[in-house]
Design a protein around this motif. Structure first.
Motif, mmCIF file in Angstrom:
data_model
loop_
_atom_site.group_PDB
_atom_site.id
_atom_site.type_symbol
_atom_site.label_atom_id
_atom_site.label_comp_id
_atom_site.label_asym_id
_atom_site.label_seq_id
_atom_site.Cartn_x
_atom_site.Cartn_y
_atom_site.Cartn_z
ATOM 1 N N THR A 76 0.887 -1.311 0.055
ATOM 2 C CA THR A 76 -0.043 0.099 -0.008
ATOM 3 C C THR A 76 0.761 1.187 0.036
ATOM 4 O O THR A 76 0.710 2.043 -0.845
ATOM 5 C CB THR A 76 -1.078 -0.169 1.132
ATOM 6 N N PRO A 77 1.842 1.436 1.033
ATOM 7 C CA PRO A 77 2.722 2.603 0.779
ATOM 8 C C PRO A 77 3.291 2.718 -0.341
ATOM 9 O O PRO A 77 3.687 3.694 -1.013
ATOM 10 C CB PRO A 77 3.471 2.522 1.999
ATOM 11 N N ALA A 78 3.860 1.751 -0.936
ATOM 12 C CA ALA A 78 4.603 1.568 -2.204
ATOM 13 C C ALA A 78 3.721 2.262 -3.293
ATOM 14 O O ALA A 78 4.376 3.054 -4.185
ATOM 15 C CB ALA A 78 5.137 0.195 -2.380
ATOM 16 N N GLY A 79 2.585 2.111 -3.608
ATOM 17 C CA GLY A 79 1.692 2.375 -4.437
ATOM 18 C C GLY A 79 1.555 3.953 -4.342
ATOM 19 O O GLY A 79 1.563 4.627 -5.123
ATOM 20 N N THR A 80 1.463 4.278 -3.030
ATOM 21 C CA THR A 80 0.995 5.871 -2.556
ATOM 22 C C THR A 80 2.341 6.632 -2.692
ATOM 23 O O THR A 80 2.162 7.719 -3.348
ATOM 24 C CB THR A 80 0.745 5.741 -1.220
ATOM 25 N N GLY A 81 3.428 5.857 -2.545
ATOM 26 C CA GLY A 81 4.880 6.799 -2.596
ATOM 27 C C GLY A 81 5.200 6.834 -4.397
ATOM 28 O O GLY A 81 5.622 7.854 -4.829
ATOM 29 N N ALA A 82 4.654 5.742 -4.999
ATOM 30 C CA ALA A 82 4.992 5.858 -6.557
ATOM 31 C C ALA A 82 4.130 7.014 -7.130
ATOM 32 O O ALA A 82 4.392 7.777 -7.851
ATOM 33 C CB ALA A 82 4.656 4.486 -7.249
ATOM 34 N N VAL A 92 8.717 9.664 2.194
ATOM 35 C CA VAL A 92 9.434 8.320 2.718
ATOM 36 C C VAL A 92 8.730 7.782 3.564
ATOM 37 O O VAL A 92 7.977 8.496 4.554
ATOM 38 C CB VAL A 92 10.671 8.951 3.564
ATOM 39 N N ALA A 93 8.402 6.297 3.501
ATOM 40 C CA ALA A 93 7.432 5.549 4.382
ATOM 41 C C ALA A 93 8.358 5.276 5.653
ATOM 42 O O ALA A 93 9.328 4.799 5.696
ATOM 43 C CB ALA A 93 7.105 4.144 3.747
ATOM 44 N N ALA A 94 7.545 5.250 6.671
ATOM 45 C CA ALA A 94 8.276 5.136 8.175
ATOM 46 C C ALA A 94 7.515 3.773 8.713
ATOM 47 O O ALA A 94 6.322 3.916 8.681
ATOM 48 C CB ALA A 94 8.374 6.158 8.951
ATOM 49 N N VAL A 95 8.182 2.666 8.876
ATOM 50 C CA VAL A 95 7.567 1.656 9.400
ATOM 51 C C VAL A 95 7.911 1.348 10.830
ATOM 52 O O VAL A 95 9.164 1.188 11.327
ATOM 53 C CB VAL A 95 8.018 0.303 8.670
ATOM 54 N N PRO A 96 6.922 1.393 11.684
ATOM 55 C CA PRO A 96 7.327 1.098 13.269
ATOM 56 C C PRO A 96 7.481 -0.209 13.550
ATOM 57 O O PRO A 96 6.536 -0.828 14.051
ATOM 58 C CB PRO A 96 5.874 1.615 13.703
ATOM 59 N N TRP A 97 8.586 -0.628 13.235
ATOM 60 C CA TRP A 97 8.806 -1.980 13.439
ATOM 61 C C TRP A 97 8.901 -2.407 15.092
ATOM 62 O O TRP A 97 8.367 -3.704 15.274
ATOM 63 C CB TRP A 97 10.490 -2.259 13.157
ATOM 64 N N GLY A 98 8.953 -1.414 15.901
ATOM 65 C CA GLY A 98 8.881 -1.888 17.326
ATOM 66 C C GLY A 98 7.405 -2.182 17.589
ATOM 67 O O GLY A 98 7.189 -3.377 18.361
ATOM 68 N N ALA A 99 6.699 -1.301 17.358
ATOM 69 C CA ALA A 99 5.148 -1.588 17.369
ATOM 70 C C ALA A 99 4.594 -2.853 16.679
ATOM 71 O O ALA A 99 3.707 -3.571 17.377
ATOM 72 C CB ALA A 99 4.139 -0.536 16.908
ATOM 73 N N LEU A 100 5.197 -3.186 15.389
ATOM 74 C CA LEU A 100 4.711 -4.450 14.646
ATOM 75 C C LEU A 100 5.173 -5.523 15.522
ATOM 76 O O LEU A 100 4.471 -6.488 15.518
ATOM 77 C CB LEU A 100 5.310 -4.244 13.078
ATOM 78 N N GLY A 101 6.493 -5.508 15.763
ATOM 79 C CA GLY A 101 7.076 -6.613 16.337
ATOM 80 C C GLY A 101 6.181 -7.016 17.822
ATOM 81 O O GLY A 101 6.174 -7.901 18.028
ATOM 82 N N ALA A 102 5.806 -5.909 18.565
ATOM 83 C CA ALA A 102 5.251 -5.962 19.841
ATOM 84 C C ALA A 102 3.689 -6.541 19.758
ATOM 85 O O ALA A 102 3.388 -7.615 20.325
ATOM 86 C CB ALA A 102 4.913 -4.723 20.628
ATOM 87 N N ALA A 103 3.151 -6.289 18.409
ATOM 88 C CA ALA A 103 1.723 -6.683 18.306
ATOM 89 C C ALA A 103 1.864 -8.024 17.879
ATOM 90 O O ALA A 103 0.895 -8.898 18.337
ATOM 91 C CB ALA A 103 1.187 -5.833 17.080
#
Length: 125
Positions: A76-82, A92-103
């Protein structure tokens, strides 16, 4: 949402809902998983092995869900970024790795707990 033969002729059956009639013992119509797990015991599986099987199955489901979620998270962000790059407004897409890992960790813990507890209860019967 249900798809019926009226609006999707020829579609295969993918789901069957079962309702227990009043006065019927729910244990009689209980899930086939109980029978599968209890059948493993006479086949030589120990109680711990059956519980580990349930835990591994739960972790497999969580891992599949996490991978599919990551796929959606990136597509989804790749399409929006393009699209934004075409408008000369790069993002620039920022992925919240900590939140994703915790979830994912919380989901895995809950899934394993639910699977092992229900399997342990089923094995006592």
């Amino acid at each position: 949402m249900y798809v019926t033969p009226a609006n999707a002729p020829g579609a295969p059956v993918e789901r069957i809902d079962v309702r227990v009639r009043a006065g019927t013992d729910p244990a009689v119509v209980a899930a086939g998983r109980v029978a599968e797990f209890t059948a493993l015991r006479p086949a030589g599986a120990t109680r711990a092995q059956v519980l580990r099987l349930a835990a591994v199955e739960a972790l497999t489901v969580v891992a599949a869900g996490a991978l599919l979620g990551l796929l959606v998270t990136f597509v989804t962000p790749a399409g929006t970024g393009a699209a934004l790059r075409l408008l000369a407004a790069p993002a620039v897409a920022a992925v919240p790795w900590g939140a994703l890992g915790a979830a994912t960790g919380v989901c895995a813990a809950l899934a394993v707990a639910a699977a092992t507890v229900t399997t342990a209860v089923a094995l006592r019967r």
